[in-house]
Enzyme design. Structure first.
Site, PDB file in Angstrom:
ATOM      1  N   GLY A  84       0.665  -1.164  -0.047  1.00  0.00           N
ATOM      2  CA  GLY A  84       0.111  -0.144  -0.109  1.00  0.00           C
ATOM      3  C   GLY A  84       0.720   1.283  -0.029  1.00  0.00           C
ATOM      4  N   GLU A 108       4.414  -6.610   0.952  1.00  0.00           N
ATOM      5  CA  GLU A 108       3.843  -6.988  -0.262  1.00  0.00           C
ATOM      6  C   GLU A 108       3.892  -5.694  -1.302  1.00  0.00           C
ATOM      7  OE1 GLU A 108       1.136 -10.691   1.459  1.00  0.00           O
ATOM      8  OE2 GLU A 108       0.187  -8.842   1.047  1.00  0.00           O
ATOM      9  N   ARG A 157      -8.934   3.045 -14.595  1.00  0.00           N
ATOM     10  CA  ARG A 157      -8.670   3.508 -13.518  1.00  0.00           C
ATOM     11  C   ARG A 157      -9.225   4.836 -13.513  1.00  0.00           C
ATOM     12  NH1 ARG A 157      -4.161   4.706 -11.457  1.00  0.00           N
ATOM     13  NH2 ARG A 157      -4.614   4.511  -9.255  1.00  0.00           N
ATOM     14  N   CYS A 191     -17.527   3.083 -26.456  1.00  0.00           N
ATOM     15  CA  CYS A 191     -18.814   3.964 -26.740  1.00  0.00           C
ATOM     16  C   CYS A 191     -19.488   4.097 -25.078  1.00  0.00           C
ATOM     17  CB  CYS A 191     -19.593   2.983 -27.518  1.00  0.00           C
ATOM     18  SG  CYS A 191     -21.108   3.694 -27.998  1.00  0.00           S
ATOM     19  N   TYR A 210      -2.108  -1.945 -12.604  1.00  0.00           N
ATOM     20  CA  TYR A 210      -3.315  -2.116 -12.555  1.00  0.00           C
ATOM     21  C   TYR A 210      -4.080  -1.364 -13.879  1.00  0.00           C
ATOM     22  CZ  TYR A 210      -3.016  -2.911  -7.851  1.00  0.00           C
ATOM     23  OH  TYR A 210      -2.485  -3.331  -6.570  1.00  0.00           O
TER      24      TYR A 210
END
Length: 431
Positions: free
Chosen positions: A248, A290, A330, A361, A390
């Site tokens: 994070g 992580e 995102r 579209c 991501y």
């Protein structure tokens, strides 16, 4: 202010390679990764772990940020582990030759088939999310005569000061066992009771959110987790020797972001851990972290070709590109901000305020709104920075658009690591 790598032609470069030439050679949209940046980020995390935990720790690459064979090969060669959240990520890692003993398997709803696949392939650790998974894991471990190492994912109740969609440490989350309700304690007691054969509880895991710039939430989470481990030792006599503090760590997307050096996170958290353990006479646990986004995001750039420039007087100017939400969802999901530039005019000043629109579209298919760019013309190459995490991972075939290729650049030399999808790929599974 962001500094760009610009060559003598005035073109934007990634890893020593002129991206306009990459766009011409490999087509657009195109994901471009700088291998030296990836490896540099991994080594920075490893050094921080070694400096602060005396070698009693391990970096695990969070696969969900970007999963493909090449990234696992790089992670393996750099001597770090990986966490995976699906059988697909696990299969990809194994197919790249990644060591299964260094893989941690996450997920709040692992299917029976996924658990069985992971057990048969000797995954190093399961991060167990709920009691139903514990029961299934025990049954499957017995079936295959395996002893499976597990951690429980704990919700420490920490407010990570981030977007609601990426806050995962508070009680109202689909992930993990809550401390406040006694759920976490009950799970630990059950795992240690011998009620579930084939299971070895080695430690605990937490993850408080993503894109966090403050150090304090990480320190508080470490303290809360250690308090719980100490409480469990007093109650059961068992020392849980491993603590996974998740990831994070925030990265820089635009000039508004001010990430801290990784060593600052590690240094502050390690002081909390060492002081707490010394104070309570508790052995310092092996520490895992992580990082995913903070390893891969800034190594990635996405290239597009401008197809149309539509000026609506007194409203806005739309710059339409040959990609969009299909390769980077995102913005439509989180309103995520990015730094952009016209790659073939990188040395020029950003003077135009535009909205970058995708080709899907959907009215909401935008990459950024009201951002400054160099003067834009049809055929220009638009570069969107820090798209390594991501973007490919969340890419889709909406509107039956083929997913882009990805190339890895090292010292000016590029190689394809993911092929561009073809129309044949789109219909391969149609009946």
């Amino acid at each position: 202010m962001q500094e760009y790598e610009i060559n003598q032609k005035g073109n934007f470069c990634v890893g020593g390679a002129d991206v306009t030439e990459l766009a011409q050679r490999y087509g657009t949209p195109l994901y471009v990764y700088d291998e030296n940046v990836v490896r540099g980020s991994i080594r920075a995390f490893k050094k921080s772990m070694e400096d602060n935990y005396d070698g009693n720790g391990m970096v695990l690459y969070a696969s969900k940020a970007f999963s493909c064979k090449e990234i696992y090969r790089i992670a393996q060669s750099e001597g770090i582990g990986a966490d995976v959240v699906s059988a697909g990520e696990l299969y990809t890692a194994l197919s790249a030759g990644f060591s299964p003993e260094n893989i941690f398997f996450h997920g709040n709803n692992k299917t029976q088939e996924e658990i069985e696949f992971a057990v048969k392939n000797n995954v190093g650790c399961f991060v167990v999310d709920n009691i139903f998974e514990l029961k299934s894991l025990s049954r499957i471990a017995e079936q295959y005569n395996k002893r499976v190492r597990i951690m429980f994912r704990i919700k420490p109740g920490i407010d990570a000061h981030t977007h609601d969609f990426v806050r995962t440490g508070q009680i109202d989350s689909k992930f993990g066992f809550a401390l406040e309700t006694g759920e976490a304690k009950q799970a630990v007691l059950q795992a240690l009771s011998g009620e579930y054969p084939g299971i070895e509880l080695i430690g605990l895991h937490c993850h408080i959110g993503s894109q966090i710039f403050d150090v304090d939430p990480f320190c508080l989470a470490a303290e809360v987790m250690l308090d719980f481990m100490i409480e469990m030792k007093k109650e059961t006599g068992v020392t849980l020797g491993e603590l996974n503090l998740g990831g994070g760590f925030g990265i820089r997307y635009t000039d508004d972001d001010s990430p801290r050096p990784y060593g600052e996170y590690m240094g502050s958290v390690s002081k909390v851990i060492k002081n707490k353990c010394l104070e309570c006479g508790f052995p310092t646990p092996k520490i895992y972290i992580e990082p995913g986004r903070s390893i891969i995001a800034q190594a990635g750039t996405t290239l597009y070709k401008v197809g149309a420039v539509k000026n609506i007087p007194n409203v806005r100017t739309y710059v339409s590109i040959d990609g969009g939400m299909v390769d980077n969802p995102r913005y439509i999901l989180y309103g995520s901000k990015y730094d952009l530039l016209i790659a073939n005019k990188a040395s020029q000043q950003k003077s135009d305020i535009v909205t970058v629109a995708g080709k899907c579209c959907e009215s909401g298919d935008l990459i950024q709104e009201n951002v400054k760019l160099q003067p834009v013309e049809v055929g220009d190459i638009l570069a969107v920075l820090a798209t390594g995490a991501y973007n490919y991972s969340m890419a889709s075939n909406y509107n039956r658009i083929c997913r882009p290729a990805a190339v890895m650049v090292k010292d000016g030399q590029a190689r394809v690591i993911i092929k561009r999808e073809s129309f044949e790929d789109l219909v391969r599974n149609d009946v």
